[in-house]
Design a protein around this motif. Structure first.
Motif, PDB file in Angstrom:
ATOM      1  N   ARG A 172       0.848  -1.197   0.000  1.00 34.40           N
ATOM      2  CA  ARG A 172       0.000   0.000   0.000  1.00 34.40           C
ATOM      3  C   ARG A 172       0.874   1.233   0.000  1.00 34.40           C
ATOM      4  O   ARG A 172       2.028   1.207   0.380  1.00 34.40           O
ATOM      5  CB  ARG A 172      -0.876   0.007   1.245  1.00 34.40           C
ATOM      6  CG  ARG A 172      -1.913  -1.092   1.246  1.00 34.40           C
ATOM      7  CD  ARG A 172      -2.356  -1.390   2.647  1.00 34.40           C
ATOM      8  NE  ARG A 172      -2.832  -2.748   2.752  1.00 34.40           N
ATOM      9  CZ  ARG A 172      -4.111  -3.093   2.636  1.00 34.40           C
ATOM     10  NH1 ARG A 172      -5.029  -2.198   2.426  1.00 34.40           N
ATOM     11  NH2 ARG A 172      -4.472  -4.351   2.721  1.00 34.40           N
ATOM     12  N   ARG A 173       0.212   2.313  -0.356  1.00 34.13           N
ATOM     13  CA  ARG A 173       0.913   3.580  -0.497  1.00 34.13           C
ATOM     14  C   ARG A 173       1.566   4.024   0.811  1.00 34.13           C
ATOM     15  O   ARG A 173       2.656   4.569   0.806  1.00 34.13           O
ATOM     16  CB  ARG A 173      -0.126   4.613  -0.962  1.00 34.13           C
ATOM     17  CG  ARG A 173       0.368   6.001  -1.067  1.00 34.13           C
ATOM     18  CD  ARG A 173      -0.414   6.792  -2.099  1.00 34.13           C
ATOM     19  NE  ARG A 173      -1.831   6.905  -1.814  1.00 34.13           N
ATOM     20  CZ  ARG A 173      -2.481   8.064  -1.714  1.00 34.13           C
ATOM     21  NH1 ARG A 173      -1.848   9.192  -1.885  1.00 34.13           N
ATOM     22  NH2 ARG A 173      -3.771   8.085  -1.472  1.00 34.13           N
ATOM     23  N   VAL A 174       0.889   3.844   1.934  1.00 34.98           N
ATOM     24  CA  VAL A 174       1.401   4.402   3.185  1.00 34.98           C
ATOM     25  C   VAL A 174       1.899   3.345   4.164  1.00 34.98           C
ATOM     26  O   VAL A 174       2.197   3.681   5.295  1.00 34.98           O
ATOM     27  CB  VAL A 174       0.342   5.273   3.881  1.00 34.98           C
ATOM     28  CG1 VAL A 174       0.126   6.544   3.111  1.00 34.98           C
ATOM     29  CG2 VAL A 174      -0.943   4.517   4.068  1.00 34.98           C
ATOM     30  N   GLN A 232       8.561  -0.037   1.303  1.00 36.70           N
ATOM     31  CA  GLN A 232       9.096   0.208  -0.034  1.00 36.70           C
ATOM     32  C   GLN A 232      10.587   0.517   0.050  1.00 36.70           C
ATOM     33  O   GLN A 232      11.375   0.061  -0.752  1.00 36.70           O
ATOM     34  CB  GLN A 232       8.349   1.370  -0.682  1.00 36.70           C
ATOM     35  CG  GLN A 232       8.823   1.716  -2.080  1.00 36.70           C
ATOM     36  CD  GLN A 232       8.533   0.610  -3.068  1.00 36.70           C
ATOM     37  OE1 GLN A 232       7.514  -0.063  -2.982  1.00 36.70           O
ATOM     38  NE2 GLN A 232       9.433   0.412  -4.017  1.00 36.70           N
ATOM     39  N   TYR A 233      10.958   1.298   1.045  1.00 32.66           N
ATOM     40  CA  TYR A 233      12.362   1.661   1.218  1.00 32.66           C
ATOM     41  C   TYR A 233      12.842   1.101   2.541  1.00 32.66           C
ATOM     42  O   TYR A 233      12.110   1.084   3.528  1.00 32.66           O
ATOM     43  CB  TYR A 233      12.518   3.183   1.234  1.00 32.66           C
ATOM     44  CG  TYR A 233      11.982   3.843   0.007  1.00 32.66           C
ATOM     45  CD1 TYR A 233      12.669   3.785  -1.203  1.00 32.66           C
ATOM     46  CD2 TYR A 233      10.774   4.528   0.045  1.00 32.66           C
ATOM     47  CE1 TYR A 233      12.170   4.389  -2.330  1.00 32.66           C
ATOM     48  CE2 TYR A 233      10.273   5.138  -1.090  1.00 32.66           C
ATOM     49  CZ  TYR A 233      10.969   5.067  -2.274  1.00 32.66           C
ATOM     50  OH  TYR A 233      10.470   5.662  -3.391  1.00 32.66           O
ATOM     51  N   ILE A 277       6.108   4.949   0.221  1.00 33.05           N
ATOM     52  CA  ILE A 277       6.250   5.930  -0.846  1.00 33.05           C
ATOM     53  C   ILE A 277       5.700   7.264  -0.368  1.00 33.05           C
ATOM     54  O   ILE A 277       6.242   8.316  -0.666  1.00 33.05           O
ATOM     55  CB  ILE A 277       5.527   5.435  -2.109  1.00 33.05           C
ATOM     56  CG1 ILE A 277       6.279   4.235  -2.661  1.00 33.05           C
ATOM     57  CG2 ILE A 277       5.433   6.528  -3.150  1.00 33.05           C
ATOM     58  CD1 ILE A 277       5.742   3.703  -3.932  1.00 33.05           C
ATOM     59  N   GLU A 278       4.616   7.215   0.368  1.00 35.75           N
ATOM     60  CA  GLU A 278       4.059   8.468   0.846  1.00 35.75           C
ATOM     61  C   GLU A 278       3.969   8.449   2.364  1.00 35.75           C
ATOM     62  O   GLU A 278       3.599   7.445   2.961  1.00 35.75           O
ATOM     63  CB  GLU A 278       2.663   8.682   0.240  1.00 35.75           C
ATOM     64  CG  GLU A 278       2.106  10.042   0.567  1.00 35.75           C
ATOM     65  CD  GLU A 278       0.818  10.321  -0.198  1.00 35.75           C
ATOM     66  OE1 GLU A 278       0.732   9.961  -1.380  1.00 35.75           O
ATOM     67  OE2 GLU A 278      -0.093  10.908   0.399  1.00 35.75           O
ATOM     68  N   LYS A 279       4.314   9.532   2.945  1.00 38.44           N
ATOM     69  CA  LYS A 279       4.082   9.862   4.343  1.00 38.44           C
ATOM     70  C   LYS A 279       4.877   9.080   5.396  1.00 38.44           C
ATOM     71  O   LYS A 279       5.632   9.679   6.131  1.00 38.44           O
ATOM     72  CB  LYS A 279       2.581   9.746   4.644  1.00 38.44           C
ATOM     73  CG  LYS A 279       2.218  10.227   6.025  1.00 38.44           C
ATOM     74  CD  LYS A 279       0.744   9.994   6.302  1.00 38.44           C
ATOM     75  CE  LYS A 279       0.500   9.849   7.776  1.00 38.44           C
ATOM     76  NZ  LYS A 279      -0.762   9.228   8.081  1.00 38.44           N
ATOM     77  N   LEU A 283       6.012  12.692  -0.754  1.00 40.87           N
ATOM     78  CA  LEU A 283       6.426  11.498  -1.488  1.00 40.87           C
ATOM     79  C   LEU A 283       7.914  11.275  -1.296  1.00 40.87           C
ATOM     80  O   LEU A 283       8.683  12.241  -1.275  1.00 40.87           O
ATOM     81  CB  LEU A 283       6.125  11.673  -2.977  1.00 40.87           C
ATOM     82  CG  LEU A 283       4.658  11.856  -3.333  1.00 40.87           C
ATOM     83  CD1 LEU A 283       4.526  12.225  -4.798  1.00 40.87           C
ATOM     84  CD2 LEU A 283       3.886  10.588  -3.043  1.00 40.87           C
ATOM     85  N   VAL A 284       8.294  10.026  -1.173  1.00 43.58           N
ATOM     86  CA  VAL A 284       9.700   9.696  -0.954  1.00 43.58           C
ATOM     87  C   VAL A 284      10.259   9.031  -2.205  1.00 43.58           C
ATOM     88  O   VAL A 284       9.641   8.116  -2.751  1.00 43.58           O
ATOM     89  CB  VAL A 284       9.842   8.767   0.265  1.00 43.58           C
ATOM     90  CG1 VAL A 284      11.263   8.292   0.422  1.00 43.58           C
ATOM     91  CG2 VAL A 284       9.384   9.479   1.513  1.00 43.58           C
ATOM     92  N   TYR A 285      11.406   9.495  -2.672  1.00 43.53           N
ATOM     93  CA  TYR A 285      12.052   8.925  -3.855  1.00 43.53           C
ATOM     94  C   TYR A 285      13.150   7.949  -3.486  1.00 43.53           C
ATOM     95  O   TYR A 285      13.414   6.999  -4.213  1.00 43.53           O
ATOM     96  CB  TYR A 285      12.655  10.037  -4.718  1.00 43.53           C
ATOM     97  CG  TYR A 285      11.627  10.820  -5.470  1.00 43.53           C
ATOM     98  CD1 TYR A 285      10.815  11.749  -4.823  1.00 43.53           C
ATOM     99  CD2 TYR A 285      11.447  10.641  -6.833  1.00 43.53           C
ATOM    100  CE1 TYR A 285       9.860  12.467  -5.511  1.00 43.53           C
ATOM    101  CE2 TYR A 285      10.494  11.362  -7.527  1.00 43.53           C
ATOM    102  CZ  TYR A 285       9.705  12.264  -6.871  1.00 43.53           C
ATOM    103  OH  TYR A 285       8.760  12.976  -7.546  1.00 43.53           O
ATOM    104  N   VAL A 338       9.392  14.996  -1.735  1.00 38.49           N
ATOM    105  CA  VAL A 338       8.643  16.080  -2.373  1.00 38.49           C
ATOM    106  C   VAL A 338       7.355  16.269  -1.581  1.00 38.49           C
ATOM    107  O   VAL A 338       6.631  15.307  -1.326  1.00 38.49           O
ATOM    108  CB  VAL A 338       8.321  15.750  -3.849  1.00 38.49           C
ATOM    109  CG1 VAL A 338       7.162  16.597  -4.348  1.00 38.49           C
ATOM    110  CG2 VAL A 338       9.525  15.984  -4.715  1.00 38.49           C
ATOM    111  N   TYR A 350       3.789  17.651  -1.626  1.00 38.41           N
ATOM    112  CA  TYR A 350       2.839  18.111  -2.656  1.00 38.41           C
ATOM    113  C   TYR A 350       1.640  18.839  -2.069  1.00 38.41           C
ATOM    114  O   TYR A 350       0.666  19.098  -2.764  1.00 38.41           O
ATOM    115  CB  TYR A 350       2.412  16.945  -3.552  1.00 38.41           C
ATOM    116  CG  TYR A 350       1.574  15.868  -2.893  1.00 38.41           C
ATOM    117  CD1 TYR A 350       0.213  16.074  -2.656  1.00 38.41           C
ATOM    118  CD2 TYR A 350       2.115  14.647  -2.545  1.00 38.41           C
ATOM    119  CE1 TYR A 350      -0.559  15.096  -2.062  1.00 38.41           C
ATOM    120  CE2 TYR A 350       1.351  13.660  -1.953  1.00 38.41           C
ATOM    121  CZ  TYR A 350       0.015  13.893  -1.713  1.00 38.41           C
ATOM    122  OH  TYR A 350      -0.759  12.927  -1.136  1.00 38.41           O
TER     123      TYR A 350
END
Lengths: 84, 1214
Positions: free
Chosen positions: B119-121, B125-126, B141-143, B172-174, B193, B195
């Protein structure tokens, strides 16, 4: 009244914790942005899906990944004008 | 049982995914040298690279039954081994330790922090671990960002804190990277970033002004919280971070990599920036900017460090830092950043540089490579670009840097590991008339594309081949004395004579060996200390060390028909059915036992085991008789002093042709067990456990190998005993290196008449006879039982089709954003006219020149059988790209078959756009070895699916279905149905008048063709949106398919609906039926559903083994090959269901994912059993096995469960 307040607070807590939790006044923009961001996050997170897309685009995976996060900033275009 | 589904399938992986998504290097075993941990799909493997073995050695693999999203490693202060952290879809942090002695990953901690799934939050991911092993950051990826503190308790065990949060909403995290700060508070650098402003600004100004920030999150170990310590704006295009050494070794900080720049950043330090050099060359666009897509940092032993960063073209750059005061202290402030071209290797997803000087490259596509670092690129004349000449501000202008790519200088390719990733298409068929079908796949991308032929076989190294004067029937090798290391003689039994060859510098015939020459030979044995035995039909010849010959003749009118020998024992069977037994006397001579046994039937073969260590004899003799039995006889004197007493008997389905008693490695507590190996005249091989004390036989494994009688030979492969079974082709029976269960794999070698093991100074292997040739060969790889041969293709393959008669394939290939061949040639000529010609660089290593919006596409004819090469290439021009291919016999042309290739012009993948599509028609010439272009027909959209249907061409154009016939100038439209599916037809299948249309997003639609009216009518579709990638009809009602999210499913049309659809007439009743919820009036039923993780790209119903049942075979994008085996017995289903249930709790997946949830990722598992999980049963300790077996209904024992598990793989797949 207290119940309503508590329900309200609980909802707010949920919204803060789980982004994308809707409310009565969710706009189309918020809703679609949220879905699009979820979608991109899912593409990035599933290695085979990312590979599938990268293959279709003819780009390296890492570049596609970065492009997708970039798209997550504003996935469905500019927000609508606020009407009072 | 009402809960039972009507059909059950057993899912098995035949070849695990070969796409390495993550790879990290550390000393996981604590051996003082590094290993590589890779994640391929859901499989963790630990590899070791050693100079001694010249390449890779897989130490351990483990299926975690979860999606591995990231790997990290850390070492606690003072510890001597590295721990592993897995980020997966379980919503948990899993820390593992590798236990080298037990060969397993030991879970240490499993802490839940969020929801499962990707999921996004939900962090995962990292993942970044502090280099000093004090903390680890998980980010989404986010938050969300979570930091765990890692520590040790007084017992020295790893402890893990509750997570500290460093969340920032709408961010957002890169990239995430742990800073090297020595022993100061751990810092994590994050590329972010925010947003939130652009979300509120309808003018779009805020969006245009969005900045990317490099943020330092500091974990304050004293206060136990995370603070946002520092944030600064960096290049908007930045995507990646690399760590800069800190503490005593360097200045600390990060390298921020973005579009055409690499910038050094750190708190309180100036920024230093270098460009990523662009390629020079005739076909290169001088304006194209590159990104860094992978890289690694490397610290040299004596201090100093550098990075190897890879650009999207595959060019490796060496990046170094110049420090102020570098003489006095290594951690001084930065003076400048430098970059230079290093070498070009394929684009990688992970680059691992080992301290031993190896570079492991987990390539994004194709085979994985191992390089050796020959030079560090210090003293070559490559141009160095430094940050003095480039502005640190990303908005300022600069002159770009250029370099000339060249072949490898600093790296040397050592080894490659086969990889089918990405696999685009797969067909299983038998083109070469072998016993079993071959697997033909198209895989890879760009110039690294390949056409592969895979067979279930072991790779054989052919060492020596020499012709014999006449055909031989048997071969042996023998040593002279028991202590000899190498074999001295090769003995050959020819039609009426025996030939002895001595092994020395040369192999030559000798006559003074003492062997009886004028007879055929039945057996040869080194006997006792230093004697030799030759058993021939008329007797036994004993030759002692001095050459003294003693003959034992057979009684009159009898001959020896079978013999079995070992170093101290000999058993012979006479034509009269008597069995005589001899033992080695104290002086090494042959002593005949007084006991005899008389068999009622004819003895066909005898089997004797090796003398066990420390004993004088092997206790049992196996006797095979032509009454289809094997009897076990005792060779020790029983209470009454008698030998050759029958101990047990086993009935067989056919007379035995060969017997052998040999111990093999397995999972028993001793590590090996004594087995009786039986080969039958009918071509079946049987292995049964033989009790060493009682001679009882139990636990049978049986498999059909080939139509000829089986001969068995005891051999040794990689130090372990194995059995070579010779029938219509040679097979090797050995213990699987991973789970040690019996594996039978054919050798990719010629059929052998006879074989024996062979050991000499030069090589160790086997010697065999094929026709009139003597061959010496070796097997040195047991790790994979799939042997691949590959043929290079030009571009990314998109589809392929077989010639209807000849063993040829037509592969369509297309590469996006690549210059077409004619454009390339023109550019090279233009360039040569002005600058002189330069030798072109091979595209396999350097890739094709890229240009946005261009397509390079071709059709290649591949001959995988005789020439093993590409026979012809037809390039497409005008920016057309091939998307589909089919061979159609047109009825209007008298059934002549034509090749139809569907193309798209000016296609853009995302968002999808194109000018139009075409269908090209080619005629086969020269037995299909060349193609003649006839015409092309313009259509509105690229036809993604085409099918030969009732002597005409069925084309899926967008959402429409159309039937074409062949005309003189173009294709002629015969009928069509508009909007047969909601989105786009991806795949078409047919049986009779029924057509299955697979939609890109909306699953399957069944269409019926009404001959009379020439009308296509969709009549049943699905309730679930399946993003179908492939489909195959199992029977007239049932279709199996795969989707883009990694599911395999089976759908069935209700019988009533199926019947109604085929009612004779024009189908008016179907046309006038009311649609249901925007679709057709009927719905398909789901029969089976299973999540495989890999995206199925091809699926097919086929029998994989000779004489085996048909199974569903599928091939996945990441190179997975798998099968679904239908169950025949309800009892088995119930057993496997309960076994699965027990294993889910007793052998919990490592990464913490719930197995049932994993296999039911999108839709709950239905009608499928996970065979990969069931095979984990084999690896469990005995007490757990016992417990599980007891918990299963219906008298199951661990060995009977193991037998069932073995049968599912052994009989249906491999």
């Amino acid at each position: 009244m207290a119940d309503k307040l508590r329900a309200q607070q609980q909802l707010e807590a949920l919204q803060a914790r789980y982004i994308g939790t809707g409310h009565a006044d969710t706009t189309k923009f918020e809703w679609t942005s949220n879905i699009a961001r979820d979608t991109f996050a899912s593409y990035i997170g599933h290695p085979p899906v990312l590979e599938y897309i990268a293959l279709g685009l003819g780009e390296p995976r890492e570049k596609v990944r970065a492009q997708m996060i970039e798209k997550m900033i504003q996935p469905v275009g500019k927000p609508p004008e606020v009407q009072d | 049982m009402t809960t039972m589904s009507s059909l059950y399938m057993y899912s098995l992986t035949v070849q695990p995914p070969s796409a390495t998504t993550h790879a990290i290097v550390a000393d996981f075993a604590g051996w003082g040298r590094q290993q590589i941990l890779t994640a391929n799909g859901s499989i963790l493997s630990l590899l070791e690279v050693s100079r001694m073995q010249k390449g890779f050695n897989t130490i351990h693999t483990h299926d975690v039954f979860g999606i591995i999203r990231g790997l990290a490693t850390f070492r606690l202060a003072g510890a001597n081994k590295d721990y592993i952290i897995i980020a997966s879809d379980s919503g948990r942090i899993a820390t593992l330790e590798y236990m080298p002695d037990e060969k397993r990953f030991k879970p240490i901690h499993l802490e839940t922090f969020g929801k499962s799934g990707i999921r996004r939050v939900v962090p995962g991911q990292y993942i970044a671990a502090d280099p000093k092993g004090r903390a680890v950051m998980f980010a989404s990826i986010e938050k969300n960002k979570l930091v765990y503190i890692l520590n040790r308790n007084v017992e020295g065990e790893l402890t893990i804190s509750s997570p500290l949060e460093a969340h920032k909403p709408q961010t957002l995290v890169y990239s995430v990277c742990a800073l090297d700060v020595a022993y100061e508070n751990p810092i994590f650098a994050v590329l972010e970033v925010d947003y939130s402003d652009s979300e509120q600004d309808p003018t779009g100004r805020a969006y245009a002004e969005i900045e990317k920030q490099l943020v330092y999150y500091e974990l304050d170990l004293g206060l136990n919280h995370v603070v946002r310590k520092w944030a600064d704006t960096v290049d908007r295009t930045a995507t990646m971070l690399f760590r800069v050494p800190g503490g005593n070794w360097g200045p600390s900080g990060v390298l921020v990599c973005g579009e055409e720049n690499i910038t050094y950043r750190h708190i309180n330090q100036e920024a230093f920036r270098v460009p990523i050099p662009r390629r020079l060359g005739a076909t290169e666009d001088p304006q194209r900017k590159r990104y860094i897509t992978a890289g690694t940092m490397y610290t040299l032993k004596g201090g100093g460090f550098f990075w190897l960063l890879q650009s999207e073209d595959g060019d490796l750059f060496k990046v170094t830092l110049d420090l102020k005061d570098s003489r006095t202290k290594t951690n001084g402030a930065v003076r400048r950043l430098k970059i230079k071209y290093f070498d070009t290797v394929p684009v990688a997803s992970s680059v691992c540089l080992l301290r031993s000087g190896f570079l492991y490259l987990a390539c994004e596509v194709g085979d994985r490579h191992l390089y050796e670092l020959e030079r560090l690129g210090d003293d070559d004349d490559e141009l160095v670009f430094d940050s003095d000449s480039f502005p640190a501000d990303p908005t300022e202008d600069y002159t770009p840097a250029y370099f000339q790519p060249r072949p490898l200088v600093n790296l040397v390719l050592v080894e490659t590991i086969d990889s089918m990733n990405p696999l685009i298409g797969c067909k299983v068929t038998n083109l070469t008339q072998e016993d079993a079908p071959q697997i033909y796949t198209i895989s890879g991308a760009g110039a690294r594309s390949t056409f592969r032929t895979s067979r279930n076989s072991l790779e054989v190294l052919d060492l020596v081949e020499s012709e014999l004067p006449q055909p031989a029937s048997a071969v042996w090798t023998t040593k002279k004395t028991v202590d000899d290391e190498y074999d001295s003689y090769i003995v050959l039994s020819l039609s009426a004579m025996t030939l002895v060859l001595s092994i020395g510098e040369d192999v030559e015939e000798i006559t003074d060996s003492g062997f009886l020459k004028e007879t055929t030979t039945l057996a040869v044995q080194q006997f006792g200390e230093d004697s030799l035995l030759q058993i021939h039909p008329k007797g036994i010849r004993h030759i002692d060390a001095n050459g003294k010959i003693t003959d034992w003749p057979t009684p009159q009118h009898r001959t020896i028909v079978a013999a079995a020998t070992n170093n101290r024992q000999v058993a012979i069977a006479l034509s009269s059915g008597e069995i005589n037994y001899f033992e080695c006397d104290s002086d090494g001579s042959l002593a005949k036992s007084d006991d005899e046994a008389i068999m009622t039937g004819t003895v066909t073969c005898l089997g004797l085991g090796e003398v066990p260590e420390g004993r004088v004899r092997s206790d049992y003799l196996a006797v095979g008789c032509d009454d289809c039995t094997v009897r076990i006889m005792s060779l020790f004197a029983d209470g009454a002093g008698d030998r050759l007493k029958q101990q047990s008997i086993q009935a067989l389905t056919s007379p035995p042709s060969a017997l052998n008693i040999m111990a093999m490695k397995d999972r028993s507590s001793h590590g090996s067990t004594l087995y009786l190996h039986v080969g039958l005249y009918s071509g079946i091989y049987i292995r049964t456990i033989m009790d060493e004390v009682t001679g009882e036989l139990s636990e049978t494994r049986r498999r059909f190998l080939g139509p000829k009688p089986v001969k068995l030979v005891r051999v040794s492969v990689k130090g372990d005993s194995a059995i070579l079974a010779l029938t219509s082709r040679p097979w090797l029976g050995y213990a699987d290196p991973q789970n040690r269960s019996l594996t039978l794999t054919p050798l990719s070698y010629l059929p052998l008449e006879s074989a024996w093991s062979f050991t000499s100074k030069e090589f160790t292997g086997m010697i065999g006879i094929h026709a009139q040739d003597l061959r010496i060969f070796a097997i040195d790889k047991l790790s994979t039982n799939l042997h691949q041969e590959s043929i290079s293709l030009a571009y990314t393959p998109r589809g392929f089709v077989r010639h209807p008669e000849h063993p040829l394939f037509y592969v369509i290939e297309a590469d996006n954003n690549v210059l077409a061949a004619p454009t390339r040639e023109k550019l090279i000529q233009d360039y040569a006219a002005t600058n002189g010609s330069a030798p072109p660089l091979p595209p396999e290593d350097f890739g094709y020149p890229r240009a946005k919006g261009h397509w390079a596409s071709c059709i290649q004819i591949v001959d995988p059988v005789t020439g093993k090469e590409v026979v012809a290439t037809i390039e497409l021009d005008q920016n057309e790209a091939a998307v589909s291919v089919v061979a159609v016999p047109f009825e209007s042309q008298g059934g002549e078959t034509f090749l139809a290739v569907g193309t798209g012009k000016d296609m853009v993948s995302s968002p999808l756009s194109f000018t139009c599509g075409y269908v090209h028609i080619y005629r086969f010439l020269d037995n299909g070895r060349s193609l003649d272009f006839i015409h092309k027909t313009k259509i509105e959209a690229p036809p993604l699916a085409m099918l030969s249907f009732k002597g005409r061409l069925l084309v899926g154009i967008g959402a429409d279905l159309r039937i074409y016939d062949l005309g003189i100038k173009q294709l002629l439209r015969k009928t069509q149905v508009v909007g047969v599916v909601p989105t786009r037809v991806m795949d078409l299948q047919t049986q009779g008048s029924r057509i299955i249309c697979a939609d890109q997003r909306e699953s399957l639609t069944y269409v019926v063709h009404k001959e009379q009216e020439n009308r296509l009518i969709p009549f049943v579709d699905d309730t679930v949106a399946r993003y179908t990638t492939c489909a195959a009809m199992i029977d007239y009602e049932t279709t199996v398919g795969g989707d883009k999210f990694g599911n395999v499913w089976m759908l069935r049309c209700p019988p009533k609906v199926s019947e109604v659809a085929d009612e004779p007439g024009g189908g008016l009743h179907l046309l006038h039926e009311k649609g249901y919820l925007g679709g057709t009036s009927n719905r398909l039923d789901l029969v089976m559903h299973f999540y495989t993780q890999d995206i199925p790209m091809a699926i097919q119903k086929i029998a994989l083994t000779p004489g085996g049942e048909k199974v569903v075979f599928w091939a996945g994008l990441q190179g997975t090959l798998g099968v679904f085996v239908p169950f025949e017995d309800r009892k088995d289903v119930r057993m496997f269901q309960q076994l699965e249930l027990a294993l889910r709790t007793d052998d919990k997946p490592l990464a913490g994912r719930d197995h049932l949830a994993y296999r039911g990722y999108y839709i709950p598992v239905k009608g499928a059993i996970d065979g990969d999980l069931c095979e984990r049963f084999l690896l469990l300790p005995n007490d757990v096995k016992q417990r599980i077996a007891a918990s299963i209904d219906g008298n199951w024992t661990p060995s009977s469960i193991e037998g069932k598990i073995w049968n599912m793989r052994g009989l249906y797949a491999f």
